[in-house]
Scaffold this active site. Structure first.
Site, PDB file in Angstrom:
ATOM      1  CE  LYS A  88      -4.358  -1.838   1.717  1.00 34.00           C
ATOM      2  NZ  LYS A  88      -5.403  -1.874   2.724  1.00 34.00           N
TER       3      LYS A  88
ATOM      4  CE  LYS B 101      -6.251  -8.759  -0.463  1.00 38.25           C
ATOM      5  NZ  LYS B 101      -7.071  -8.433   0.643  1.00 38.25           N
TER       6      LYS B 101
ATOM      7  CE  LYS C  53     -13.943  -4.054   2.498  1.00 43.73           C
ATOM      8  NZ  LYS C  53     -12.758  -4.009   3.365  1.00 43.73           N
TER       9      LYS C  53
HETATM   10  P1  ATP Z   1      -8.540  -3.788   0.742  1.00 41.05           P
HETATM   11  O1  ATP Z   1      -8.390  -4.520  -0.544  1.00 41.05           O
HETATM   12  O2  ATP Z   1      -9.164  -2.429   0.605  1.00 41.05           O
HETATM   13  O3  ATP Z   1      -7.304  -3.811   1.600  1.00 41.05           O
HETATM   14  P2  ATP Z   1      -9.897  -6.099   1.602  1.00 41.05           P
HETATM   15  O4  ATP Z   1     -10.859  -6.440   0.545  1.00 41.05           O
HETATM   16  O5  ATP Z   1      -8.615  -6.857   1.665  1.00 41.05           O
HETATM   17  O6  ATP Z   1      -9.633  -4.569   1.572  1.00 41.05           O
HETATM   18  P3  ATP Z   1     -10.327  -6.005   4.494  1.00 41.05           P
HETATM   19  O7  ATP Z   1     -11.302  -5.086   5.127  1.00 41.05           O
HETATM   20  O8  ATP Z   1      -8.884  -5.650   4.614  1.00 41.05           O
HETATM   21  O9  ATP Z   1     -10.690  -6.226   2.959  1.00 41.05           O
HETATM   22  O10 ATP Z   1     -10.544  -7.466   5.037  1.00 41.05           O
HETATM   23  C1  ATP Z   1     -11.654  -7.909   5.791  1.00 41.05           C
HETATM   24  C2  ATP Z   1     -11.572  -9.407   5.964  1.00 41.05           C
HETATM   25  O11 ATP Z   1     -11.768 -10.057   4.720  1.00 41.05           O
HETATM   26  C3  ATP Z   1     -10.211  -9.901   6.488  1.00 41.05           C
HETATM   27  O12 ATP Z   1     -10.418 -10.950   7.416  1.00 41.05           O
HETATM   28  C4  ATP Z   1      -9.520 -10.415   5.255  1.00 41.05           C
HETATM   29  O13 ATP Z   1      -8.587 -11.425   5.553  1.00 41.05           O
HETATM   30  C5  ATP Z   1     -10.697 -10.957   4.465  1.00 41.05           C
HETATM   31  N1  ATP Z   1     -10.430 -10.935   3.019  1.00 41.05           N
HETATM   32  C6  ATP Z   1     -10.125  -9.841   2.271  1.00 41.05           C
HETATM   33  N2  ATP Z   1      -9.958 -10.174   0.988  1.00 41.05           N
HETATM   34  C7  ATP Z   1     -10.162 -11.525   0.914  1.00 41.05           C
HETATM   35  C8  ATP Z   1     -10.142 -12.456  -0.154  1.00 41.05           C
HETATM   36  N3  ATP Z   1      -9.894 -12.090  -1.396  1.00 41.05           N
HETATM   37  N4  ATP Z   1     -10.394 -13.758   0.126  1.00 41.05           N
HETATM   38  C9  ATP Z   1     -10.658 -14.155   1.385  1.00 41.05           C
HETATM   39  N5  ATP Z   1     -10.697 -13.320   2.441  1.00 41.05           N
HETATM   40  C10 ATP Z   1     -10.454 -12.016   2.213  1.00 41.05           C
END
Ligand code: ATP
Ligand code: LTN
Length: 322
Positions: A109, A190, A193
């Site tokens: 990031k 992965k 968001k």
């Molecule tokens: P960003 O991409 O903005 O960092 P994010 O989509 O990774 O956000 P978070 O809010 O950081 O989302 O994560 C919330 C929860 O969802 C955490 O427990 C994280 O491990 C899980 N998570 C996030 N992305 C994935 C994914 N692609 N597959 C499975 N679990 C996920």
């Protein structure tokens, strides 16, 4: 067993967040489970104040719509329990610059922008505090949080060794399948968001037609054999993982039923649409009642503060604060 986990109010949840984390939270809910909207974490990247506020409400509504019951578990906003910010400071004085700058999420990031915020570097320390404040034994999170969990364990042990036994040392728990749901357009990255391509993520509140379009257009490969094989067939394996997580079957068992990609995609699309429909409807209803959402987290903050306060006071005393 004591459970705590958190999610950032950084946008609508995608099925990676749902299958990797939220679905496990619902299964693990009990009087000993604490789930928080980590709004302080969301300040580490640029976000409009009004957006942060509305996304925080949206996330509470999503928690409830997915099946978290505030009469069973505790749901709260991180910023409304001041011990999180206080514990963060105690732990920052235990963590080292070197270990924080080695975190993968920080490197990734911070490389997107010059002049990143210091909070982006210290983010995992705040997270460690979230967990340690609740004498947590298990933290249900997706695979991408493993490194932060490991740091939490290291900091807890270092603190205990230096200041005497204060913290419970937690473990992270990942689901057997779908711990890392991949982007539908780029199955080696992965689902995220903040970084996904428009067709790469399925959001939990997507319409049936949007879900269907995204699954039908998901990237696969050309050999037309349905097989669960992450190394050679990441696109198909990702779809099988999503299927298997929604249907509670092993991905290999699902794979055996299909010979054609098109049939797998059609059935998966129907399954995802059907599984998410109640969540979507409930989310819509809950968003119309902000007073109810406010009441849930006000109540949650009172319950969370009781536990967090006593652990914080123990830690503050241990380091020598009067
Ligand atoms: P960003 O991409 O903005 O960092 P994010 O989509 O990774 O956000 P978070 O809010 O950081 O989302 O994560 C919330 C929860 O969802 C955490 O427990 C994280 O491990 C899980 N998570 C996030 N992305 C994935 C994914 N692609 N597959 C499975 N679990 C996920
Ligand atoms: N870092 C996590 C969010 C998070 C969290 C936590 C997860 C903050 N505090 C405590 C579990 C426990 C993320 O980016 N997904």
């Amino acid at each position: 067993m004591r459970v705590l986990s958190g999610m950032q109010p950084s946008g609508t949840l995608h099925i990676g967040n749902y299958l990797g984390a939220l679905k496990q939270w619902v299964e693990a809910q009990s009087v000993d489970a604490f789930y928080c909207v980590v709004d302080l974490h969301a300040l580490t990247l640029e976000i409009e104040p009004e957006t942060l506020r509305s996304q925080s409400f949206d996330l509470i509504a999503t928690f409830l719509a997915a099946g978290l019951d505030p009469d069973v578990c505790t749901i709260f906003l991180q910023s409304e329990v001041p011990y999180h910010a206080q514990m963060n400071w105690l732990l920052e004085c235990v963590a080292t610059y070197g270990e924080l700058s080695r975190m993968t999420q920080f490197k990734e990031k911070s490389s997107r922008k010059t002049g990143y915020r210091v909070g982006l570097l210290t983010y995992p320390v705040l997270m460690a505090g979230d967990i340690l404040l609740y004498e947590t034994t298990e933290v249900p999170v997706g695979d991408d949080q493993r490194q932060h969990l490991e740091l939490t364990r290291v900091l807890a042990e270092r603190f205990n060794n230096r200041y005497g036994s204060t913290f419970v040392v937690p473990v992270g728990v990942q689901p057997k399948v779908a711990a890392r749901v991949m982007d539908l357009q780029e199955p080696t990255r992965k689902m995220s968001k903040s970084l996904s391509s428009p067709l790469g993520s399925i959001y939990v509140t997507d319409s049936a037609s949007a879900i269907d379009k995204k699954i039908k257009k998901a990237v696969t490969d050309t050999d037309n054999e349905v097989r669960y094989d992450w190394e050679h067939k990441p696109g198909i394996s990702n779809l099988l993982d999503i299927y298997s997580s929604f249907s509670n079957e092993a991905p290999q068992v699902v794979a055996e039923r299909y010979t054609r990609y098109g049939d797998l995609k059609s059935d998966l699309s129907a399954l995802v649409i059907e599984s998410l429909a109640p969540l979507r409807t409930r989310h819509h209803e809950l968003m119309a009642d902000p007073a109810e959402l406010r009441a849930v987290v006000t109540n949650g903050a009172v319950k969370a503060s009781e536990v967090a306060g006593s652990v914080y006071r123990r830690a503050a005393h241990a380091v020598g604060l009067i």
